[in-house]
Design an enzyme around this catalytic site. Structure first.
Site, PDB file in Angstrom:
ATOM      1  CD  GLU A   9       0.276  -1.025   3.154  1.00 43.33           C
ATOM      2  OE1 GLU A   9       0.184  -1.058   4.318  1.00 43.33           O
ATOM      3  OE2 GLU A   9       0.799  -1.741   2.446  1.00 43.33           O
ATOM      4  CG  ASP A  82       0.758  -1.901   7.030  1.00 43.99           C
ATOM      5  OD1 ASP A  82       1.882  -2.123   6.352  1.00 43.99           O
ATOM      6  OD2 ASP A  82       0.468  -0.491   7.170  1.00 43.99           O
ATOM      7  CG  ASP A  84      -3.371  -3.036  10.259  1.00 43.06           C
ATOM      8  OD1 ASP A  84      -3.712  -3.174   9.139  1.00 43.06           O
ATOM      9  OD2 ASP A  84      -3.275  -1.746  10.588  1.00 43.06           O
ATOM     10  CD  GLU A  86      -8.275   0.735   7.451  1.00 46.95           C
ATOM     11  OE1 GLU A  86      -8.925   1.709   6.682  1.00 46.95           O
ATOM     12  OE2 GLU A  86      -8.925   0.613   8.749  1.00 46.95           O
ATOM     13  CE1 TYR A 290       1.397  -1.928  10.057  1.00 44.85           C
ATOM     14  CE2 TYR A 290       0.238  -3.069  11.757  1.00 44.85           C
ATOM     15  CZ  TYR A 290       0.512  -2.253  10.654  1.00 44.85           C
ATOM     16  OH  TYR A 290      -0.648  -1.563  10.192  1.00 44.85           O
ATOM     17  NE  ARG A 292      -1.686   2.678  11.884  1.00 41.16           N
ATOM     18  CZ  ARG A 292      -1.110   2.975  10.722  1.00 41.16           C
ATOM     19  NH1 ARG A 292      -0.587   1.879  10.106  1.00 41.16           N
ATOM     20  NH2 ARG A 292      -0.839   4.187  10.282  1.00 41.16           N
ATOM     21  CG  HIS A 336       0.701  -7.000  14.448  1.00 38.46           C
ATOM     22  ND1 HIS A 336       0.531  -7.910  13.441  1.00 38.46           N
ATOM     23  CD2 HIS A 336      -0.519  -6.005  14.321  1.00 38.46           C
ATOM     24  CE1 HIS A 336      -0.677  -7.552  12.614  1.00 38.46           C
ATOM     25  NE2 HIS A 336      -0.956  -6.512  13.503  1.00 38.46           N
TER      26      HIS A 336
END
Length: 736
Positions: A9, A82, A84, A86, A290, A292, A336
Site C-alpha cells: 500500500e 499491513d 492488520d 485495515e 509494525y 500498530r 503483532h
C-alpha cells in the site's frame, strides 16, 4: 521476465521490498485504499442486510488499471499490505479488482520489512482473512451510519460542516467533562511546615516536613502554622528513628502503539499524528517492526540479539539470568510483536547519517526502550529519618542509587527527577535547625488532558484501537471541537455545545461504556465468532428510534444550557440570556422572537476559572484596577475589577504597539470564534488590525520594522512543522 507481482500500500515500502526480492518480482503500490463507500451518499443498503456499495476512490482508476496490466504479465499475485484489519481490507479490495485477470492471488503477512521476514512470507502464502475484513467492514459501515445520519441533524441544530463520530464524540466528551471538573473545582488553602536541618558534626543541609503533632496528623491553617513555627524553633531536634531498605525499580516493557504516542509526546513533543507518520517511515525502510500493535510480545531472536548487545556493551551485571518476557494486557488482540528495532545490534548512532532528525529521535527512543526492557532493575537505598522536636515529629525521605541497571540506557517520563540526598545519621544524633519555613499551598484541580494523557485514558477505557488514536486526536482538533493551549486540550464553545446535544440526542453514541463494548464486539467479529451483519442488526433499531427523537431532545438540551445574565437589552429593557449558537455563546434578548436583539459575548462575561491576578494597570473606562482573569477557554485577559458593573476587557499586552497609523492601541493574544489563537489590537472593534502570526518584540534588522513575526510552516506531503522568524512587512524578505 518477472514471475510474480507483489502489491503493497505504500511506495516507500514497495521500494524497500523490491531491493529484497530482486528481478523475479514486480513490486507495486496501491497508495492506500482503492475502494470506499461513495462520498456523497450513504452507500449502505439498510434493507438488504446493510450491504455496502463500494466505488473506486477518485484518482485510483489509473492505479487499478496499471496493477491489472502488470498482473497479466506474471504467474502469481501476492497481496502484501499491513498485517492488520485495515491492511486486510485493502488486500480484499485489491483482490476484487485483480481477480478479473484470472491469475492466482495470495495473501502474505510479515511483522517487519527485513530480508528474512519477506522471504519467509513469500514461502508461506495464505488466503485473505475474511473475519478481519468483516471487522473492518463493520467498523466502516457503522461509522458511516452514525456520521452520515447524525451530522445533518447537527448542521440544522448548530451549523453546517460539523460531524459526529462514534469514537471522536466520546473523546470530546472526556475533554468536556474534565473541563467541567476544573470549573467546578474549589481550591482550598493549606499550610506545611518545613525544617532545614544539618548534623552537628558535618555541614549537610536537608529538608524535613512536619509529619505529626503528638499523635495527631491534622491539617494546619496559616495562623496555626506560624504559631507552631514559633514554638518549634525553641525545641531541640533529635533523630528518633532511621529506616533503610533496598528498593528495586524494574524496566518498562517495549513500546506498544499507545505508549509510543504517550512517550513521544512527553520526551519529543511530537503529536500523535506526527509520531505515527515517522514510525510508518521507519517501518517501511525496515528499521522497526509494525507500529500498530497492542502486544508486548517479542520474537526470541530479537531477545537474544538484545541480550548479546547488553552483555558486550555494559557487562554481565546488567544482564538478567534469562530474557524478560512481559505479559500482554487482558483483551489485547496480540496480533503483532511489540514495537522494536529490527536490528538491535545497530545503535542509533550507526544510523544517524542516514535518517532525518525526527526519524533519528524516534528510532533512538524505540531502540533505547527495547534495550532497557531486557536489562536488570535499578537498585536504590531508600531512607526515612524521623526527627523529634518536643511534641513535633518531622520526617525526611530520600534515596541513593546503588546500581543504575536499565536507567543507564532509558528512563520513562519527561525527566528522572531528583532524589533528596540524606546525611548518614543514627538514632539519638542531635541536629541543628537552620531554617523553619511555614509555606502556603492550594489544592489543585485535575489537569487538562494533553495528547499523551488522552491516549492513555482512551486506552484505559478501551475506546478505539491503536490504529485509531492519532486520527481521533487530529479530527477533534481539525473540526474545531477542541483547541490546544500550551500543549493542553480545551473544548471550544462549539465542542461543548455539540457534546451536550449528542449526550441528550444520542446518549449511546457518546457513552464510554457502550463505545467500549462495541470495540469488544468488533474484536469478536475479527475472531470469526459473530457475523458482522448480526452486530449491525442489533445496533440499528435503537439508533433509528434515536434519529427520530433527537431533534426534540437536542432542542430541550439547548434551552437547558441557557443562562440568565445581568445585561439589560438596550432595545426593550429585558434581561438578556446567554445562549449557544453556531459560533459559541452570545447574548440574546429573553423576549425573542418579539425582540431579536443579540450581542457579542465578551471575554469578561465568561466565568473565570481562577482567582483574578492583580495588576498595576487602571481601567480606562472607570479608573478601577484591572485584573488578569482566565476565560472558560483557558485564555488569560485583562478585565476590570469592577465587573460586572464595568465590563471593560482587553488582551494582555505583548510589549508591541499597534502598527496601524493613528492608533494608540497595543497587540495582544485573542481568540477566534472557533477558539483559535490570533493576535489583534486592544482597540478592537475601532481598530481591526489582526494577524495569525505571533508578533515578537524585536525590530527587523534589515528594514527597521517595529517587530518580527513567528511563521510556522509545513512542507507539502510532510508532517514536520518548522518555525522561523520573519519581518512582518511583505516588502522585506528578512528571515531567521
Amino acid at each position: 521476465m518477472p514471475k510474480s507481482l507483489v502489491v503493497v500500500e505504500s511506495p516507500a515500502k514497495a521500494k524497500t521490498i523490491k531491493k529484497i526480492l530482486g528481478a523475479d518480482y514486480i513490486v507495486e503500490s496501491s497508495v492506500g485504499h482503492i475502494r470506499d463507500l461513495p462520498p456523497k451518499e450513504l452507500g449502505v443498503d439498510i434493507e438488504n442486510a446493510f450491504a455496502p456499495k463500494y466505488v473506486l476512490i477518485r484518482g485510483k482508476g489509473k492505479v487499478v488499471k496499471s496493477l491489472q496490466s502488470e498482473a497479466r504479465k506474471v504467474d502469481n499475485i501476492y497481496l502484501a499490505a499491513d498485517p492488520d484489519r485495515e491492511g486486510e481490507a485493502i488486500c480484499w479490495h485489491l483482490f476484487e479488482e485483480l481477480k478479473k485477470t484470472k491469475k492466482p492471488i495470495y495473501r502474505i503477512t510479515y511483522n517487519e520489512v527485513t530480508k528474512n521476514a519477506i522471504l519467509e512470507a513469500i514461502q508461506k502464502p495464505g488466503d485473505i482473512d475474511m473475519a478481519l475484513v468483516d471487522a473492518q467492514q463493520a467498523r466502516r459501515v457503522l461509522d458511516r451510519l452514525v456520521g452520515y445520519q447524525i451530522s445533518p441533524i447537527l448542521w440544522r441544530s448548530v451549523k453546517p460542516g460539523l460531524s459526529a463520530g462514534r469514537v471522536q464524540s466520546v473523546a470530546v466528551r472526556l475533554i468536556c467533562e474534565r473541563e467541567a471538573e476544573i470549573e467546578a473545582f474549589k481550591s482550598e488553602e493549606y499550610w506545611t511546615l518545613t525544617a532545614t536541618l544539618t548534623p552537628t558534626e558535618v555541614q549537610h543541609l536537608f529538608p524535613a516536613k512536619l509529619h505529626r503533632i503528638g499523635k495527631k496528623k491534622g491539617e494546619i491553617n496559616e495562623a496555626r502554622a506560624k504559631e507552631l513555627a514559633a514554638d518549634a524553633k525553641t525545641q531541640a531536634y533529635l533523630v528518633e528513628k532511621v529506616q533503610k531498605r533496598e528498593r528495586k525499580q524494574k524496566p518498562v516493557p517495549p513500546f506498544i502503539t499507545s505508549t509510543l504516542q504517550q512517550e513521544a509526546s512527553r520526551k519529543l513533543r511530537f503529536v500523535a499524528k506526527r509520531t505515527m507518520f515517522i514510525a510508518q517511515q521507519l517501518y517501511e525502510v525496515g528499521l522497526i517492526t509494525y507500529m500498530r500493535t497492542d502486544s508486548t510480545r517479542v520474537a526470541q531472536e530479537a531477545l537474544q540479539a538484545a541480550r548479546a548487545y547488553i552483555k558486550t556493551t555494559f557487562g554481565e551485571e546488567y544482564l538478567p539470568n534469562r530474557a524478560v518476557n512481559y505479559q500482554t494486557k487482558k483483551g489485547a488482540q496480540d496480533a503483532h510483536e511489540a514495537i522494536r528495532p529490527t536490528l538491535p545490534l545497530q545503535s542509533p548512532a550507526d544510523l544517524k547519517p542516514y535518517l532525518s532528525n525526527d526519524q533519528f529521535r524516534l528510532y533512538e527512543l524505540i531502540w533505547m526502550r527495547f534495550i532497557a526492557s531486557q536489562m536488570n532493575p535499578a537498585i536504590f537505598d531508600g531512607t526515612t529519618i524521623d526527627i523529634q522536636a518536643g511534641t513535633y515529629l518531622f520526617r525526611s525521605t530520600g534515596s541513593v542509587m546503588k546500581f543504575q541497571g536499565f536507567r543507564r540506557v532509558y528512563m520513562e517520563g519527561e525527566s528522572d527527577g531528583e532524589d533528596v540526598n540524606l546525611p548518614d545519621v543514627k538514632e539519638g544524633d542531635t541536629l541543628n535547625l537552620r531554617k523553619l519555613e511555614p509555606k502556603q499551598h492550594f489544592t489543585q484541580p485535575p489537569p487538562r488532558y494533553n495528547e499523551a494523557t488522552l491516549v492513555k485514558m482512551l486506552e484505559a477505557k478501551e475506546i478505539g484501537r491503536p490504529s485509531t488514536y492519532a486520527s481521533i486526536l487530529s479530527t477533534i482538533q481539525d473540526r474545531g471541537y477542541v483547541t490546544k493551549e500550551r500543549g493542553r486540550l480545551l473544548p471550544t464553545d462549539v465542542g461543548r455545545l455539540v457534546n451536550e446535544l449528542l449526550k441528550h440526542g444520542f446518549p449511546n453514541i457518546v457513552d464510554v461504556e457502550f463505545t467500549a463494548k462495541m470495540e469488544d464486539q468488533l474484536d469478536v467479529i475479527a475472531d470469526g465468532k459473530v457475523k458482522w451483519v448480526e452486530t449491525l442488526g442489533q445496533f440499528y433499531p435503537a439508533f433509528q428510534t434515536a434519529l427520530k427523537e433527537a431533534p426534540d431532545r437536542m432542542y430541550e438540551a439547548r434551552k437547558a444550557m441557557e443562562e440568565q445574565s445581568d445585561e439589560k437589552c438596550e432595545k426593550c429593557g429585558t434581561n438578556m440570556i446567554i445562549k449557544w449558537g453556531r459560533y459559541g455563546r452570545f447574548l440574546g434578548c429573553a423576549n425573542y422572537p418579539e425582540c431579536q436583539n443579540i450581542k457579542r459575548l465578551t471575554s469578561a462575561d465568561d466565568a473565570p476559572t481562577a482567582e483574578p491576578e492583580p495588576t498595576d494597570t487602571a481601567c480606562d473606562k472607570c479608573g478601577e484596577p484591572m485584573v488578569i482573569r482566565v476565560s472558560r477557554a483557558g485564555a488569560k485577559f485583562l478585565s476590570c475589577s469592577g465587573y460586572p458593573k464595568c465590563k471593560n476587557a482587553k488582551p494582555i499586552p505583548m510589549g508591541i504597539d499597534c502598527p496601524e497609523p493613528d492608533c494608540d492601541g497595543y497587540l495582544g493574544e485573542r481568540r477566534s470564534r472557533r477558539g483559535k489563537v490570533f493576535y489583534g489590537c486592544s482597540n478592537y472593534p475601532k481598530c481591526e488590525f489582526s494577524t495569525w502570526d505571533k508578533p515578537v518584540p524585536e525590530p527587523c534588522p534589515k528594514c527597521n520594522a517595529p517587530f518580527l513575526v513567528e511563521k510556522t510552516e509545513k512542507a507539502k506531503g510532510s508532517e514536520v512543522v518548522t518555525t522561523r522568524l520573519a519581518c512582518r512587512t511583505s516588502e522585506c524578505d528578512y528571515t531567521k
